[in-house]
Design an enzyme around this catalytic site. Sequence first.
Site, PDB file in Angstrom:
ATOM      1  N   ARG A 228       0.839  -1.207   0.000  1.00 48.75           N
ATOM      2  CA  ARG A 228       0.000   0.000   0.000  1.00 48.75           C
ATOM      3  C   ARG A 228       0.868   1.248   0.000  1.00 48.75           C
ATOM      4  O   ARG A 228       0.489   2.293  -0.531  1.00 48.75           O
ATOM      5  CB  ARG A 228      -0.850  -0.089   1.286  1.00 48.75           C
ATOM      6  CG  ARG A 228      -1.863   0.962   1.548  1.00 48.75           C
ATOM      7  CD  ARG A 228      -2.595   0.644   2.863  1.00 48.75           C
ATOM      8  NE  ARG A 228      -1.698   0.283   3.975  1.00 48.75           N
ATOM      9  CZ  ARG A 228      -1.063   1.164   4.749  1.00 48.75           C
ATOM     10  NH1 ARG A 228      -1.211   2.464   4.562  1.00 48.75           N
ATOM     11  NH2 ARG A 228      -0.278   0.748   5.729  1.00 48.75           N
TER      12      ARG A 228
ATOM     13  N   HIS B 127       1.653  -9.295  15.569  1.00 44.38           N
ATOM     14  CA  HIS B 127       1.599  -7.843  15.357  1.00 44.38           C
ATOM     15  C   HIS B 127       1.320  -7.139  16.684  1.00 44.38           C
ATOM     16  O   HIS B 127       0.501  -7.607  17.490  1.00 44.38           O
ATOM     17  CB  HIS B 127       0.490  -7.481  14.356  1.00 44.38           C
ATOM     18  CG  HIS B 127       0.984  -7.348  12.950  1.00 44.38           C
ATOM     19  ND1 HIS B 127       0.530  -8.118  11.917  1.00 44.38           N
ATOM     20  CD2 HIS B 127       1.910  -6.502  12.408  1.00 44.38           C
ATOM     21  CE1 HIS B 127       1.146  -7.759  10.794  1.00 44.38           C
ATOM     22  NE2 HIS B 127       1.992  -6.783  11.064  1.00 44.38           N
TER      23      HIS B 127
HETATM   24  N1  PCA Z   1       4.918  -3.440  10.232  1.00 44.02           N
HETATM   25  C1  PCA Z   1       4.759  -3.538   8.798  1.00 44.02           C
HETATM   26  C2  PCA Z   1       6.145  -3.805   8.260  1.00 44.02           C
HETATM   27  C3  PCA Z   1       7.095  -3.526   9.381  1.00 44.02           C
HETATM   28  C4  PCA Z   1       6.229  -3.386  10.575  1.00 44.02           C
HETATM   29  O1  PCA Z   1       6.635  -3.254  11.739  1.00 44.02           O
HETATM   30  C5  PCA Z   1       3.712  -4.557   8.374  1.00 44.02           C
HETATM   31  O2  PCA Z   1       2.746  -4.779   9.126  1.00 44.02           O
HETATM   32  O3  PCA Z   1       3.811  -5.129   7.291  1.00 44.02           O
END
Ligand code: PCA
Length: 210
Positions: free
Chosen positions: A95, A170
């Site tokens: 994106r 995440h």
């Molecule tokens: N988040 C991004 C790439 C590096 C990060 O910390 C992602 O969610 O792809």
Amino acid sequence: MRAMPDLRVLVTGFEPFGGDSVNPSWLVAQHLSRASIAGVQVQAVQLPCVFGLSAQVLVQSLAQHQPDVVLALGLAQGREGISIERVAINVDDARIPDNVGQQPIDTPVVPGGPAAYFSTLPIKRLAQGLQQAGHPVNISQTAGTFVCNHVFYALQHHLQGQRVMSGFVHLPALPEQAARAGRPTPPSMDLAAQVAAVQQLLALCVVHWA
Ligand code: PCA
């Protein structure tokens, strides 16, 4: 089976991207590498937010550290709490440009590779364990199609068939990042809470490694 203190645990985090000056994933990884978790020492490696190079650095660190457990961390603005990813897909579809200006669209991470790999972390047990300990947590069905998914796919592809537990988590924005993101302010979690939650998650990984 190796005794627990001999387990090797690798945690990766990303450099900042998209105009940010910090990335909680690397701050958390650094914190964890200074502590021992259930008697196990953690190695932390920073990955560039760059398609291709991130996977190369990851694969080099796997060769160097020969870990039994790999936890790759990344930031996902907008997520609430700790987001345990279920699946990596064979698609790069950016994106925004990565940190060297690459913006692949509809490109495979590994040409000819399978469409997807599942996490080999015990995701439900981790989610339950974190929840019981009072940490905000959920299971996510998509790691997106940016560099995090790219690294997650490369990780699972490289380790397929090996006796290593690996996966991707995440993390939400830090409060200062969320405050800069504009209104409505996205969810956030402070660094100490993120460190405590991921530390608990790793302890659960060590317990479930068998
Ligand atoms: N988040 C991004 C790439 C590096 C990060 O910390 C992602 O969610 O792809």
